[in-house]
Design an enzyme around this catalytic site. Structure first.
Site, PDB file in Angstrom:
ATOM      1  N   ASP A 170      40.386  38.592  47.120  1.00  0.00           N
ATOM      2  CA  ASP A 170      39.250  38.674  48.040  1.00  0.00           C
ATOM      3  C   ASP A 170      39.694  39.088  49.443  1.00  0.00           C
ATOM      4  O   ASP A 170      40.817  38.800  49.854  1.00  0.00           O
ATOM      5  CB  ASP A 170      38.552  37.304  48.096  1.00  0.00           C
ATOM      6  N   ASN A 189      29.331  42.481  41.015  1.00  0.00           N
ATOM      7  CA  ASN A 189      29.723  43.556  41.939  1.00  0.00           C
ATOM      8  C   ASN A 189      28.888  44.838  41.792  1.00  0.00           C
ATOM      9  O   ASN A 189      28.888  45.691  42.679  1.00  0.00           O
ATOM     10  CB  ASN A 189      31.213  43.905  41.785  1.00  0.00           C
TER      11      ASN A 189
HETATM   12  C1  FPP Z   1      36.931  41.515  47.018  1.00  0.00           C
HETATM   13  O1  FPP Z   1      36.985  41.987  48.338  1.00  0.00           O
HETATM   14  C2  FPP Z   1      37.538  42.458  46.150  1.00  0.00           C
HETATM   15  C3  FPP Z   1      36.877  43.180  45.216  1.00  0.00           C
HETATM   16  C4  FPP Z   1      35.433  43.104  44.944  1.00  0.00           C
HETATM   17  C5  FPP Z   1      37.585  44.157  44.420  1.00  0.00           C
HETATM   18  C6  FPP Z   1      39.019  43.861  44.145  1.00  0.00           C
HETATM   19  C7  FPP Z   1      39.628  45.149  43.818  1.00  0.00           C
HETATM   20  C8  FPP Z   1      40.859  45.557  44.151  1.00  0.00           C
HETATM   21  C9  FPP Z   1      41.884  44.727  44.801  1.00  0.00           C
HETATM   22  C10 FPP Z   1      41.283  46.920  43.899  1.00  0.00           C
HETATM   23  C11 FPP Z   1      41.056  47.433  42.543  1.00  0.00           C
HETATM   24  C12 FPP Z   1      41.819  46.727  41.528  1.00  0.00           C
HETATM   25  C13 FPP Z   1      42.566  47.326  40.618  1.00  0.00           C
HETATM   26  C14 FPP Z   1      43.025  46.585  39.442  1.00  0.00           C
HETATM   27  C15 FPP Z   1      42.935  48.736  40.749  1.00  0.00           C
HETATM   28  P1  FPP Z   1      35.638  42.099  49.104  1.00  0.00           P
HETATM   29  O2  FPP Z   1      35.169  43.515  49.044  1.00  0.00           O
HETATM   30  O3  FPP Z   1      34.657  41.110  48.564  1.00  0.00           O
HETATM   31  O4  FPP Z   1      36.059  41.750  50.545  1.00  0.00           O
HETATM   32  P2  FPP Z   1      35.163  40.968  51.600  1.00  0.00           P
HETATM   33  O5  FPP Z   1      34.856  39.637  50.979  1.00  0.00           O
HETATM   34  O6  FPP Z   1      36.058  40.879  52.782  1.00  0.00           O
HETATM   35  O7  FPP Z   1      33.952  41.782  51.832  1.00  0.00           O
END
Ligand code: FPP
Length: 235
Positions: free
Chosen positions: A12, A60
């Site tokens: 996250d 998501n």
């Molecule tokens: C949460 O950060 C993260 C995600 C929804 C996606 C996680 C994906 C990756 C790390 C990259 C892709 C993975 C692979 C396996 C290639 P957020 O967007 O919710 O961050 P925030 O809470 O700060 O808005």
């Protein structure tokens, strides 16, 4: 140091990390994917055998189209580049979640990656894509109901073991340690069944900044908690 056999991570904070730098959210996801490569390598060096990461949840899909498209592009590319990491670390890869909603070409790449790496024993990486713990349990209930209706099993054969064997994580031991980065103190529908006895570790560090030192802090915290029970799980 007692190294956990299975570490699960809620990746996250990519968006917040990017925003602080005045960059678009997808830039954060790209850095997050790069950081995953680093942590896989560190986990492998430490002797962690199973690593499960939450890359895309069933919720998501509700994010802005541009962000969903960016994440899908990232996952599509990752399935290709991951093969190199997999052969370097002798890593098997399994995607958990409902793959049927993903584009056909992504499903094909996942199947190829899973097939090509299935015999590797260095480390086992599970990537959760279109994954939700409740959805996984719902699909498991559907499968078992069909088995009962077809007469393959009787309902008294539904044990905890049978449920585990019919989840996406069949054959994978439950996580010893769950790590969630970037402040939030919840599990957000991740591995609801499998986390029943896991230790939880929350850190304020955003995922793209979560490095080897942070991983070590999480493992140290895990060790301290285990000691309370004389290294025997509470279970
Ligand atoms: C949460 O950060 C993260 C995600 C929804 C996606 C996680 C994906 C990756 C790390 C990259 C892709 C993975 C692979 C396996 C290639 P957020 O967007 O919710 O961050 P925030 O809470 O700060 O808005």
């Amino acid at each position: 140091m007692n190294i956990p056999n299975h570490v699960a991570i809620i990746l996250d904070g990519n968006g917040r990390w990017a925003k602080k730098k005045g960059m678009p959210r997808n830039y954060g996801h790209i850095q997050g994917a790069k950081n995953l490569e680093v942590i896989i390598e560190e986990a492998h060096n430490l002797g962690i055998k199973y690593l499960t990461v939450y890359a895309f949840s069933t919720e998501n899909w509700n994010r802005p189209k541009e962000e969903v498209d960016g994440l899908m592009k990232l996952l599509r590319n990752y399935m290709k580049t991951c093969l190199k990491t997999a052969s370097k670390n002798r890593m098997s890869v399994r995607v958990i979640g409902d793959k049927s909603r993903l584009d056909d070409d992504i499903q094909k790449r996942i199947a190829e990656l899973e097939n090509l790496t299935r015999d590797y024993e260095g480390i086992h990486l599970q990537i959760a894509i279109n994954y939700g713990g409740r959805d996984e349990i719902r699909r498991c209930v559907q499968t078992l109901t069909q088995k009962v209706c077809s007469g393959e099993i009787t309902s008294d054969k539904i044990t905890e073991e049978l449920i585990s064997e019919n989840l996406d994580t069949a054959g994978i031991p439950d996580p010893d340690l769950l790590i969630r980065t970037c402040k939030e103190l919840r599990i957000s529908n991740f591995l609801l069944w499998q986390l029943a006895y896991s230790e939880f570790y929350f850190t304020e560090v955003e995922w793209p900044d979560f490095d080897k030192a942070e991983l070590m802090k999480a493992i140290e915290a895990y060790n301290n908690r285990n000691r309370k029970f004389g290294n025997v799980s509470e279970q």
